[in-house]
Write a protein that holds these residues in place. Structure first.
Motif, PDB file in Angstrom:
ATOM      1  N   LEU A  20       0.798  -1.234   0.000  1.00  0.00           N
ATOM      2  CA  LEU A  20       0.000   0.000   0.000  1.00  0.00           C
ATOM      3  C   LEU A  20       0.827   1.278   0.000  1.00  0.00           C
ATOM      4  O   LEU A  20       0.271   2.363   0.131  1.00  0.00           O
ATOM      5  CB  LEU A  20      -0.953  -0.004   1.201  1.00  0.00           C
ATOM      6  N   ILE A  21       2.150   1.166  -0.140  1.00  0.00           N
ATOM      7  CA  ILE A  21       2.986   2.369  -0.155  1.00  0.00           C
ATOM      8  C   ILE A  21       3.590   2.540  -1.544  1.00  0.00           C
ATOM      9  O   ILE A  21       4.087   1.587  -2.141  1.00  0.00           O
ATOM     10  CB  ILE A  21       4.072   2.299   0.940  1.00  0.00           C
ATOM     11  N   ASP A  22       3.506   3.752  -2.076  1.00  0.00           N
ATOM     12  CA  ASP A  22       4.044   4.039  -3.403  1.00  0.00           C
ATOM     13  C   ASP A  22       5.492   4.508  -3.359  1.00  0.00           C
ATOM     14  O   ASP A  22       6.285   4.181  -4.237  1.00  0.00           O
ATOM     15  CB  ASP A  22       3.212   5.149  -4.084  1.00  0.00           C
ATOM     16  N   VAL A  23       5.785   5.344  -2.396  1.00  0.00           N
ATOM     17  CA  VAL A  23       7.085   6.016  -2.339  1.00  0.00           C
ATOM     18  C   VAL A  23       7.633   5.922  -0.928  1.00  0.00           C
ATOM     19  O   VAL A  23       6.913   6.184   0.043  1.00  0.00           O
ATOM     20  CB  VAL A  23       6.941   7.515  -2.733  1.00  0.00           C
ATOM     21  N   LEU A  24       8.886   5.537  -0.829  1.00  0.00           N
ATOM     22  CA  LEU A  24       9.533   5.404   0.469  1.00  0.00           C
ATOM     23  C   LEU A  24      10.771   6.281   0.467  1.00  0.00           C
ATOM     24  O   LEU A  24      11.643   6.139  -0.381  1.00  0.00           O
ATOM     25  CB  LEU A  24       9.925   3.937   0.661  1.00  0.00           C
ATOM     26  N   ARG A  25      10.822   7.219   1.409  1.00  0.00           N
ATOM     27  CA  ARG A  25      12.014   8.065   1.516  1.00  0.00           C
ATOM     28  C   ARG A  25      12.770   7.687   2.778  1.00  0.00           C
ATOM     29  O   ARG A  25      12.199   7.692   3.863  1.00  0.00           O
ATOM     30  CB  ARG A  25      11.630   9.545   1.618  1.00  0.00           C
ATOM     31  N   LEU A  26      14.031   7.363   2.616  1.00  0.00           N
ATOM     32  CA  LEU A  26      14.853   7.032   3.780  1.00  0.00           C
ATOM     33  C   LEU A  26      15.918   8.099   3.966  1.00  0.00           C
ATOM     34  O   LEU A  26      16.523   8.566   3.003  1.00  0.00           O
ATOM     35  CB  LEU A  26      15.516   5.661   3.605  1.00  0.00           C
ATOM     36  N   HIS A  27      16.114   8.444   5.195  1.00  0.00           N
ATOM     37  CA  HIS A  27      17.152   9.401   5.569  1.00  0.00           C
ATOM     38  C   HIS A  27      18.153   8.603   6.390  1.00  0.00           C
ATOM     39  O   HIS A  27      17.862   8.241   7.536  1.00  0.00           O
ATOM     40  CB  HIS A  27      16.553  10.552   6.367  1.00  0.00           C
ATOM     41  N   ILE A  28      19.278   8.272   5.781  1.00  0.00           N
ATOM     42  CA  ILE A  28      20.189   7.302   6.392  1.00  0.00           C
ATOM     43  C   ILE A  28      21.228   8.056   7.205  1.00  0.00           C
ATOM     44  O   ILE A  28      22.048   8.793   6.675  1.00  0.00           O
ATOM     45  CB  ILE A  28      20.826   6.409   5.320  1.00  0.00           C
ATOM     46  N   VAL A  29      21.142   7.861   8.495  1.00  0.00           N
ATOM     47  CA  VAL A  29      21.862   8.661   9.476  1.00  0.00           C
ATOM     48  C   VAL A  29      23.083   7.859   9.944  1.00  0.00           C
ATOM     49  O   VAL A  29      22.971   6.655  10.159  1.00  0.00           O
ATOM     50  CB  VAL A  29      20.917   9.000  10.649  1.00  0.00           C
ATOM     51  N   PRO A  30      24.230   8.509  10.076  1.00  0.00           N
ATOM     52  CA  PRO A  30      25.472   7.771  10.286  1.00  0.00           C
ATOM     53  C   PRO A  30      25.722   7.286  11.704  1.00  0.00           C
ATOM     54  O   PRO A  30      26.645   7.724  12.361  1.00  0.00           O
ATOM     55  CB  PRO A  30      26.553   8.780   9.853  1.00  0.00           C
ATOM     56  N   VAL A  62       0.850   7.633  -1.871  1.00  0.00           N
ATOM     57  CA  VAL A  62       1.018   7.235  -0.479  1.00  0.00           C
ATOM     58  C   VAL A  62       2.517   7.174  -0.232  1.00  0.00           C
ATOM     59  O   VAL A  62       3.236   6.408  -0.877  1.00  0.00           O
ATOM     60  CB  VAL A  62       0.364   5.878  -0.192  1.00  0.00           C
ATOM     61  N   VAL A  63       2.995   8.027   0.636  1.00  0.00           N
ATOM     62  CA  VAL A  63       4.427   8.141   0.844  1.00  0.00           C
ATOM     63  C   VAL A  63       4.767   7.810   2.289  1.00  0.00           C
ATOM     64  O   VAL A  63       3.928   7.922   3.180  1.00  0.00           O
ATOM     65  CB  VAL A  63       4.950   9.563   0.513  1.00  0.00           C
ATOM     66  N   SER A  64       5.982   7.385   2.493  1.00  0.00           N
ATOM     67  CA  SER A  64       6.478   7.208   3.844  1.00  0.00           C
ATOM     68  C   SER A  64       7.895   7.744   3.894  1.00  0.00           C
ATOM     69  O   SER A  64       8.655   7.615   2.946  1.00  0.00           O
ATOM     70  CB  SER A  64       6.437   5.746   4.254  1.00  0.00           C
ATOM     71  N   ASP A  65       8.222   8.321   4.981  1.00  0.00           N
ATOM     72  CA  ASP A  65       9.432   9.106   5.130  1.00  0.00           C
ATOM     73  C   ASP A  65      10.026   8.753   6.481  1.00  0.00           C
ATOM     74  O   ASP A  65       9.442   9.067   7.497  1.00  0.00           O
ATOM     75  CB  ASP A  65       8.992  10.577   5.128  1.00  0.00           C
ATOM     76  N   LEU A  66      11.118   8.042   6.504  1.00  0.00           N
ATOM     77  CA  LEU A  66      11.659   7.548   7.766  1.00  0.00           C
ATOM     78  C   LEU A  66      13.125   7.879   7.897  1.00  0.00           C
ATOM     79  O   LEU A  66      13.882   7.722   6.944  1.00  0.00           O
ATOM     80  CB  LEU A  66      11.526   6.024   7.828  1.00  0.00           C
ATOM     81  N   SER A  67      13.511   8.292   9.070  1.00  0.00           N
ATOM     82  CA  SER A  67      14.932   8.403   9.378  1.00  0.00           C
ATOM     83  C   SER A  67      15.395   7.075   9.961  1.00  0.00           C
ATOM     84  O   SER A  67      14.820   6.591  10.934  1.00  0.00           O
ATOM     85  CB  SER A  67      15.185   9.515  10.385  1.00  0.00           C
TER      86      SER A  67
END
Lengths: 206, 206
Positions: free
Chosen positions: A158-168, B8-13
């Motif tokens: 059910l998710i189209d777009v996934l944004r990841l913020h990859i933290v060190p 539908v988007v998801s945004d995760l750190s």
């Protein structure tokens, strides 16, 4: 004694993955136990590195017409709503839109300042998404977290777009994105380096 | 029916993390069971996207004076060396340098073509690294994998630089980088997007 002057390097190809919170959430520790200055702060402080990044995040939030979040992201209360918990974010949460909170315990909607209203959904992730879509109209719906909730929506396709913020840094334990999610194909749409963080946007392929 | 037209988007750190192999390694499947065209191929095919990337990888290998790898990266043989296994890479492996293989079972060095010699180290990761440093001189030592071996060196504080190639798919299960490694601070030194993969270089902070 060794005379080695080179570095010790390791080079690994890994699939997309990540922890998003530690264990032991409490009112004082929304992201769980920490080992020093707080995982939550460290996971999210990149947003505040520059005014531009802060503004980009605010713009992104403003482009969302409705949010879905899990109960643990909403608060530390477990079981019935025996406390009038109104979220971690004060009287004027940063959402300015309807927020659908997944819970097993019914509760009346909780209006806040600034246009945020918390709605409590007891009949599952499909229902929450339907309600969020109706509220969002042409704008995006954000499956806002935590990782457990995102995993449920990913597993359901059910998710189209996934944004990841990859933290060190690494967490030794905690809530992991993709746990229990069947193998997924992603398309890397964008990858952008900031000072301390890498932002990657994936399209989830069906 | 919903009239929703947004995404539908998801945004995760998330903290840096990743799978590097599946489960069920065998001679036919060095990266374990696959769900289609092979995880190993998918994890590593970015190297072959362009001649430039392929050359960059070869240059990187050439800058390494010695390698350390775990026994499972070397081969599928378990227990005593009852087969004359010489690695997955044919008669002329791509290392062209000494390779120190961690094992509980002693075996004479195995010279190969092109300057690669496999040495078998039975007295632990510290000893393997000492021998690799001596062989490498001013060049880098590569803790070459798999993830379990890299994790052991990370936990011991023995890796200076970690390069991750984050490939756009997820594995439902397998060998995970950072499993059992205490929380680590990393410094993002470089982050670079290629067509399908994000390359991130971290310095491991002490």
């Amino acid at each position: 004694m060794t005379t080695h002057k080179g570095r010790v390097v390791s080079d690994l190809s890994v699939s997309a993955y990540g922890y998003s919170a530690g264990t032991g959430q409490s009112e004082q520790r929304p992201f769980g136990d920490d080992a020093g200055d707080g995982w939550g702060n460290r996971l999210h402080s990149w947003m505040f590195e520059t005014p531009e990044l802060r503004q980009a995040e605010l713009d992104r939030l403003a482009s969302v017409g409705a949010f879905v979040m899990g109960r643990n992201m909403f608060g530390p209360v477990r079981g019935p709503w025996d406390r009038r918990w109104k979220g971690w974010w004060g009287d004027d949460p940063p959402y300015h839109a309807p927020v659908f909170v997944l819970t097993h315990h019914a509760r009346d909607p909780q209006p806040m300042e600034g246009g945020t209203t918390f709605h409590f959904v007891t009949d599952g992730i499909g229902s929450a998404l339907r309600q969020a879509r109706e509220a969002a109209g042409d704008r995006d719906v954000s499956i806002h977290g935590g990782a457990t909730t995102v995993d449920q929506y990913l597993a359901a396709g059910l998710i189209d777009v996934l944004r990841l913020h990859i933290v060190p840094f690494t967490l030794g334990a905690g809530t992991r994105l993709f746990d229990g999610v069947p193998p997924l194909d992603l398309e890397q749409v964008e990858s952008r380096a900031a000072d301390s963080v890498t932002h990657v946007t994936y399209r989830v392929l069906r």
